[in-house]
Design a protein around this motif. Structure first.
Motif, PDB file in Angstrom:
ATOM      1  N   ALA A  28       0.855  -1.191   0.000  1.00 31.88           N
ATOM      2  CA  ALA A  28       0.000   0.000   0.000  1.00 31.88           C
ATOM      3  C   ALA A  28       0.892   1.242   0.000  1.00 31.88           C
ATOM      4  CB  ALA A  28      -0.890  -0.007   1.237  1.00 31.88           C
ATOM      5  N   PRO A  29       0.421   2.333  -0.588  1.00 30.92           N
ATOM      6  CA  PRO A  29       1.203   3.571  -0.562  1.00 30.92           C
ATOM      7  C   PRO A  29       1.300   4.106   0.869  1.00 30.92           C
ATOM      8  CG  PRO A  29      -0.805   3.837  -1.893  1.00 30.92           C
ATOM      9  CD  PRO A  29      -0.800   2.456  -1.350  1.00 30.92           C
ATOM     10  N   LEU A  30       2.328   4.911   1.108  1.00 32.12           N
ATOM     11  CA  LEU A  30       2.548   5.463   2.451  1.00 32.12           C
ATOM     12  C   LEU A  30       1.426   6.402   2.884  1.00 32.12           C
ATOM     13  CD1 LEU A  30       6.390   6.162   2.325  1.00 32.12           C
ATOM     14  CD2 LEU A  30       5.214   4.291   3.480  1.00 32.12           C
ATOM     15  N   ARG A  31       0.660   6.952   1.968  1.00 28.64           N
ATOM     16  CA  ARG A  31      -0.415   7.887   2.318  1.00 28.64           C
ATOM     17  C   ARG A  31      -1.736   7.185   2.643  1.00 28.64           C
ATOM     18  NH1 ARG A  31       0.567   8.714  -3.096  1.00 28.64           N
ATOM     19  NH2 ARG A  31      -1.043   7.899  -4.447  1.00 28.64           N
ATOM     20  N   THR A  32      -1.737   5.847   2.632  1.00 34.33           N
ATOM     21  CA  THR A  32      -2.957   5.077   2.890  1.00 34.33           C
ATOM     22  C   THR A  32      -3.478   5.354   4.298  1.00 34.33           C
ATOM     23  OG1 THR A  32      -2.154   3.323   1.446  1.00 34.33           O
ATOM     24  CG2 THR A  32      -3.912   2.739   2.991  1.00 34.33           C
ATOM     25  N   ASP A  33      -4.772   5.652   4.399  1.00 36.12           N
ATOM     26  CA  ASP A  33      -5.402   5.840   5.703  1.00 36.12           C
ATOM     27  C   ASP A  33      -5.636   4.467   6.339  1.00 36.12           C
ATOM     28  OD1 ASP A  33      -5.592   8.630   5.827  1.00 36.12           O
ATOM     29  OD2 ASP A  33      -7.406   8.626   4.587  1.00 36.12           O
TER      30      ASP A  33
END
Length: 181
Positions: A28-33
């Motif tokens: 998952a991208p680092l900005r994933t909530d």
């Protein structure tokens, strides 16, 4: 909170070096909530460092302040290296080898500039707050006066080489303040 917030909550070094993440066994991208119950694995790398873009999506104040602190420290270190290089180049262009300048003159330069250390002075030069040419000339004035104080009655000849067109112009000066071309 995001994956980056979670990484900083675990440990500052984990946050500084996170490069990717797996949320519920999927990349998952680092900005994933994140949601309650998510299984999070932070993938770190020694070469990774905080990115200014992270500030746009982190949610917690702790992560935001740690990222800002890291970026500010890195900027100061890079600026200090650049400032040192610029001052060295300016001194060499004036025909002075930096290592030949007495430590007392460097100390006097730091005092007269109002800085606490040479590192702070280099940082100011690197950030463009001070011109390397002005600092170099001030250093040479301090060097000349420290040699003048040490000589007290002795004739010491100083030789400065300055680039003039196609070659160097040699300028001799005496410690007593006289000079000739």
């Amino acid at each position: 909170a995001t994956v980056v917030d979670f990484a900083y909550a675990v440990h500052t070094d984990v946050g500084h070096h996170c490069s990717a993440a797996r949320v519920n066994h999927e990349l998952a991208p680092l900005r994933t909530d994140l949601r309650n119950g998510d299984l999070v694995e932070i993938i770190t790398s020694p070469q990774s460092s905080p990115n200014p873009v992270w500030l746009s999506y982190v949610k917690t104040g702790r992560a935001r302040s740690k990222i800002r602190h890291f970026l500010r420290t890195m900027q100061n270190e890079e600026s200090a290296r650049l400032g040192e290089r610029l001052l060295r180049q300016e001194l060499l262009s004036l025909g002075v080898v930096p290592i030949s300048i007495p430590s007392g003159a460097w100390d006097q330069l730091v005092k007269s500039s109002g800085q606490k250390s040479m590192e702070e002075l280099y940082t100011d030069i690197g950030l463009g707050k001070r011109l390397p040419s002005v600092v170099a000339r001030r250093l040479l004035i301090d060097t000349h006066s420290s040699w003048k104080e040490k000589s007290r009655g002795k004739k010491i000849r100083l030789l400065f080489r300055r680039w003039q067109g196609r070659g160097y112009l040699e300028h001799e000066g005496a410690a007593g303040g006289e000079g000739r071309r």
